[in-house]
Design a protein around this motif. Sequence first.
Motif, PDB file in Angstrom:
ATOM      1  N   ASP A 176     -14.432  -2.515  12.857  1.00  0.00           N
ATOM      2  CA  ASP A 176     -14.948  -2.260  11.590  1.00  0.00           C
ATOM      3  C   ASP A 176     -15.901  -1.313  11.633  1.00  0.00           C
ATOM      4  O   ASP A 176     -16.616  -1.009  12.545  1.00  0.00           O
ATOM      5  CB  ASP A 176     -15.974  -3.583  11.541  1.00  0.00           C
ATOM      6  N   ALA A 177     -15.588  -0.495  10.692  1.00  0.00           N
ATOM      7  CA  ALA A 177     -16.222   0.664  10.631  1.00  0.00           C
ATOM      8  C   ALA A 177     -17.908   0.524  10.382  1.00  0.00           C
ATOM      9  O   ALA A 177     -18.615   1.392  11.034  1.00  0.00           O
ATOM     10  CB  ALA A 177     -15.963   1.589   9.546  1.00  0.00           C
TER      11      ALA A 177
ATOM     12  N   GLY B 102     -10.581   3.715   9.133  1.00  0.00           N
ATOM     13  CA  GLY B 102      -9.707   3.051   7.964  1.00  0.00           C
ATOM     14  C   GLY B 102      -8.560   3.540   7.926  1.00  0.00           C
ATOM     15  O   GLY B 102      -8.144   3.990   6.777  1.00  0.00           O
TER      16      GLY B 102
ATOM     17  N   ASP C  62      -9.239   0.627  12.319  1.00  0.00           N
ATOM     18  CA  ASP C  62      -8.884  -0.101  11.035  1.00  0.00           C
ATOM     19  C   ASP C  62      -9.469  -1.564  11.193  1.00  0.00           C
ATOM     20  O   ASP C  62      -9.288  -2.116  12.300  1.00  0.00           O
ATOM     21  CB  ASP C  62      -7.555  -0.166  10.404  1.00  0.00           C
ATOM     22  N   SER C  63     -10.114  -2.360  10.087  1.00  0.00           N
ATOM     23  CA  SER C  63     -10.203  -3.562  10.350  1.00  0.00           C
ATOM     24  C   SER C  63      -9.377  -4.677   9.893  1.00  0.00           C
ATOM     25  O   SER C  63      -9.637  -5.803  10.023  1.00  0.00           O
ATOM     26  CB  SER C  63     -11.751  -3.981   9.534  1.00  0.00           C
TER      27      SER C  63
ATOM     28  N   ASN D  43     -10.313   8.499   4.959  1.00  0.00           N
ATOM     29  CA  ASN D  43      -9.801   8.743   3.555  1.00  0.00           C
ATOM     30  C   ASN D  43      -9.346   7.345   2.949  1.00  0.00           C
ATOM     31  O   ASN D  43      -8.793   6.667   3.324  1.00  0.00           O
ATOM     32  CB  ASN D  43      -8.314   9.443   3.948  1.00  0.00           C
TER      33      ASN D  43
ATOM     34  N   TYR E  41       0.837  -1.147  -0.053  1.00  0.00           N
ATOM     35  CA  TYR E  41       0.031  -0.049   0.071  1.00  0.00           C
ATOM     36  C   TYR E  41       0.886   1.273   0.081  1.00  0.00           C
ATOM     37  O   TYR E  41       0.584   2.173  -0.794  1.00  0.00           O
ATOM     38  CB  TYR E  41      -0.962  -0.078   1.074  1.00  0.00           C
TER      39      TYR E  41
HETATM   40  C1  LIG Z   1      -6.988   2.527   0.835  1.00  0.00           C
HETATM   41  S1  LIG Z   1      -6.565   2.133   2.492  1.00  0.00           S
HETATM   42  C2  LIG Z   1      -6.604   3.902   3.199  1.00  0.00           C
HETATM   43  C3  LIG Z   1      -5.685   3.845   4.428  1.00  0.00           C
HETATM   44  C4  LIG Z   1      -5.614   5.358   4.941  1.00  0.00           C
HETATM   45  N1  LIG Z   1      -6.706   6.060   5.249  1.00  0.00           N
HETATM   46  C5  LIG Z   1      -4.875   6.513   3.903  1.00  0.00           C
HETATM   47  O1  LIG Z   1      -5.427   7.243   3.693  1.00  0.00           O
HETATM   48  O2  LIG Z   1      -3.759   6.013   3.517  1.00  0.00           O
HETATM   49  C6  LIG Z   1      -8.485   1.591   2.977  1.00  0.00           C
HETATM   50  C7  LIG Z   1      -8.312   0.971   4.503  1.00  0.00           C
HETATM   51  O3  LIG Z   1      -9.743   0.846   4.797  1.00  0.00           O
HETATM   52  C8  LIG Z   1      -9.590  -0.271   5.988  1.00  0.00           C
HETATM   53  N2  LIG Z   1     -10.882  -0.879   5.726  1.00  0.00           N
HETATM   54  C9  LIG Z   1     -11.642  -1.515   4.808  1.00  0.00           C
HETATM   55  N3  LIG Z   1     -12.842  -1.868   5.202  1.00  0.00           N
HETATM   56  C10 LIG Z   1     -13.060  -1.352   6.506  1.00  0.00           C
HETATM   57  C11 LIG Z   1     -13.832  -1.354   7.590  1.00  0.00           C
HETATM   58  N4  LIG Z   1     -15.207  -2.249   7.401  1.00  0.00           N
HETATM   59  N5  LIG Z   1     -13.573  -0.785   8.714  1.00  0.00           N
HETATM   60  C12 LIG Z   1     -12.531  -0.249   9.063  1.00  0.00           C
HETATM   61  N6  LIG Z   1     -11.376  -0.142   8.162  1.00  0.00           N
HETATM   62  C13 LIG Z   1     -11.760  -0.732   6.745  1.00  0.00           C
HETATM   63  C14 LIG Z   1      -8.514  -1.101   5.207  1.00  0.00           C
HETATM   64  O4  LIG Z   1      -8.093  -2.250   6.203  1.00  0.00           O
HETATM   65  C15 LIG Z   1      -7.498  -0.244   4.608  1.00  0.00           C
HETATM   66  O5  LIG Z   1      -6.478  -0.177   5.807  1.00  0.00           O
END
Ligand SMILES: C[S@@+](CC[C@H](N)C(=O)[O-])C[C@H]1O[C@@H](n2cnc3c(N)ncnc32)[C@H](O)[C@@H]1O
Length: 260
Positions: A85-86, A39, A62-63, A102, A9
């Motif tokens: 989990d959001a 997240g 974050d999940s 974001n 990532y």
């Molecule tokens: C593209 S990354 C973005 C990370 C960070 N916000 C950034 O701007 O760099 C997406 C993140 O969303 C998290 N995510 C996905 N589904 C989620 C959920 N249901 N609850 C919490 N986090 C979640 C993923 O684990 C991942 O770390």
Amino acid sequence: MASWDPQQYERFAEERARPFRELVARIPTTSAVAVVDLGCGPGTMTATLAERWPDAAVLGLDSSPSMIAAANEHRTAQVTFQLADAAQWRPQRGSLDVIVANASLQWVDDHETLLPRWAAALDDGGTLAFQVPVPSFDPGLAGVAARERWAPLLAGAAGSTGPRAASPVLDGAEYVRLLSAAGLTVDAWQTTYFHVLPGDDPVFEWFKGTGLRPYLDALSGSDLEEFTADVRSELRQRYPREPFGTLLPFPRLFVVAHRA
Ligand SMILES: C[S@@+](CC[C@H](N)C(=O)[O-])C[C@H]1O[C@@H](n2cnc3c(N)ncnc32)[C@H](O)[C@@H]1O
């Protein structure tokens, strides 16, 4: 649950950081005591929220266990992280000053229910700010996955962490209506970033860290190799290498909703 790889990532950390910074720059909340980054991923950007609101407790949720493990490297007295989990997160009414999400809500279903709940968690002067890829944007991944060869294998992985038949992301106007109805003043806009990426197959490498992940996790062995080759070939055709690098136009939707 499909695994996230913090190192993959962060390969395009600078390109991914820019929308975060531009989102946060538009948040009007001046002082804050409670800030949540929903997240939060590897936590690199969460840490910057502590600079913007030095008096706040900043919590990254974050999940993904691997993302939270990476994020904990940024843990300080002010900035902490938790696995959550959001979709299940239920903050107390009026308890938060800033909620940032974001590039994460495209992985979470049912925005119509969740956003009003999060809006209610904002104290007066608080802000909910999020950025998501524009829902109509398909860099070519969904097209490959829908081919006759792949559709039967990838259909089983569908779901909130799998390949999606339809994005849960609403359009900008719908977010304005939804959050205005929740009592917030909404500033929404769309921007296309024209990323210029270096190296070989950089668009494949980009999506390997995000949108491709559920497809790759659903396959193994020769299927995985063949699918990977198909996606690489599709992305090379769509995003050819040019003398200056590989151009990836990426449209993103921003929403900053403020409780006056
Ligand atoms: C593209 S990354 C973005 C990370 C960070 N916000 C950034 O701007 O760099 C997406 C993140 O969303 C998290 N995510 C996905 N589904 C989620 C959920 N249901 N609850 C919490 N986090 C979640 C993923 O684990 C991942 O770390």
